[in-house]
Design an enzyme around this catalytic site. Sequence first.
Site, PDB file in Angstrom:
ATOM      1  N   VAL A 104       1.719 -30.240  18.295  1.00  0.00           N
ATOM      2  CA  VAL A 104       2.412 -29.737  17.114  1.00  0.00           C
ATOM      3  C   VAL A 104       3.117 -28.454  17.520  1.00  0.00           C
ATOM      4  O   VAL A 104       2.546 -27.616  18.231  1.00  0.00           O
ATOM      5  CB  VAL A 104       1.431 -29.457  15.959  1.00  0.00           C
ATOM      6  CG1 VAL A 104       2.184 -28.957  14.726  1.00  0.00           C
ATOM      7  CG2 VAL A 104       0.612 -30.697  15.622  1.00  0.00           C
ATOM      8  N   CYS A 105       4.364 -28.323  17.117  1.00  0.00           N
ATOM      9  CA  CYS A 105       5.105 -27.081  17.304  1.00  0.00           C
ATOM     10  C   CYS A 105       5.161 -26.706  18.797  1.00  0.00           C
ATOM     11  O   CYS A 105       5.390 -27.558  19.648  1.00  0.00           O
ATOM     12  CB  CYS A 105       4.464 -25.995  16.441  1.00  0.00           C
ATOM     13  SG  CYS A 105       5.453 -24.525  16.149  1.00  0.00           S
ATOM     14  N   THR A 106       4.905 -25.451  19.120  1.00  0.00           N
ATOM     15  CA  THR A 106       5.021 -24.986  20.498  1.00  0.00           C
ATOM     16  C   THR A 106       3.851 -25.414  21.378  1.00  0.00           C
ATOM     17  O   THR A 106       3.843 -25.116  22.582  1.00  0.00           O
ATOM     18  CB  THR A 106       5.147 -23.455  20.547  1.00  0.00           C
ATOM     19  OG1 THR A 106       4.065 -22.870  19.812  1.00  0.00           O
ATOM     20  CG2 THR A 106       6.471 -23.011  19.943  1.00  0.00           C
ATOM     21  N   THR A 124       9.776 -29.865  19.503  1.00  0.00           N
ATOM     22  CA  THR A 124       8.956 -28.692  19.230  1.00  0.00           C
ATOM     23  C   THR A 124       9.619 -27.946  18.077  1.00  0.00           C
ATOM     24  O   THR A 124      10.575 -28.448  17.467  1.00  0.00           O
ATOM     25  CB  THR A 124       8.822 -27.817  20.501  1.00  0.00           C
ATOM     26  OG1 THR A 124       7.895 -26.761  20.254  1.00  0.00           O
ATOM     27  CG2 THR A 124      10.154 -27.223  20.929  1.00  0.00           C
ATOM     28  N   GLY A 154       7.571 -31.402  15.443  1.00  0.00           N
ATOM     29  CA  GLY A 154       8.281 -30.141  15.303  1.00  0.00           C
ATOM     30  C   GLY A 154       7.391 -29.024  14.788  1.00  0.00           C
ATOM     31  O   GLY A 154       6.182 -29.019  14.995  1.00  0.00           O
TER      32      GLY A 154
END
Length: 226
Positions: A104-106, A124, A154
Amino acid sequence: MTDTPATNIVFLLFPGITQLDFTAPAQALSRMPGATLVGAAANREPILTDSGFAIVPTHDFASAPQADILCIPGGHGVADALGDAATIDFIARQAAGAQWVTSVCTGAFLLGRAGLLAGKRATTHWAYTHLLPLVGAEHAKARVVEDGNLVTSGGVTSGLDFALSLIARLRGDAMAQAIQLAIEYDPAPPFAGGHPDRAPKAITAGLKDHVYDAAAARMEAALTSA
């Protein structure tokens, strides 16, 4: 009737984690039949999140069971975690035996540092997508991106979308829809501006100037360091 398969879902926890990167998919995945959730960290001391409260890991790296689903959340703490050999080794070891490897994300950059994004399509948080080639990934512009057994999502809230998509894959659409209904995930945000494609340009520019330009530069420095 066949028995529901047991599924170990292991989340990496680290200081500076964005708590919703972890808690949003955990909330959905915990309701999947057969699921057991694990929060693994370097030790079992409370982990301070970006929201100011702490999360207590259930396991340390040595005692964590093998993941069927490995999930790597993100957060501003990722830049520091990139330089922690024990964390990267844990990700690599768990990924080798996992059915699904996710972020998830970074958190995607931690997968990348572990060598898991080379030649893969991935995503990301929107403010960091230009850095994906540094870990050998090709940015795919989507909220959830699947490439083989790799699933990246993202920024922050997209973790819930990834979780429901994976539940549908593993237990069927009806189960995923039932869980979505149970948690009343029926988004109706007050503004249609959750992505730079839709947000007012001044809002995006201001957020980049105050937060994400510096954060992305710090991430780039961590990714390009030895």
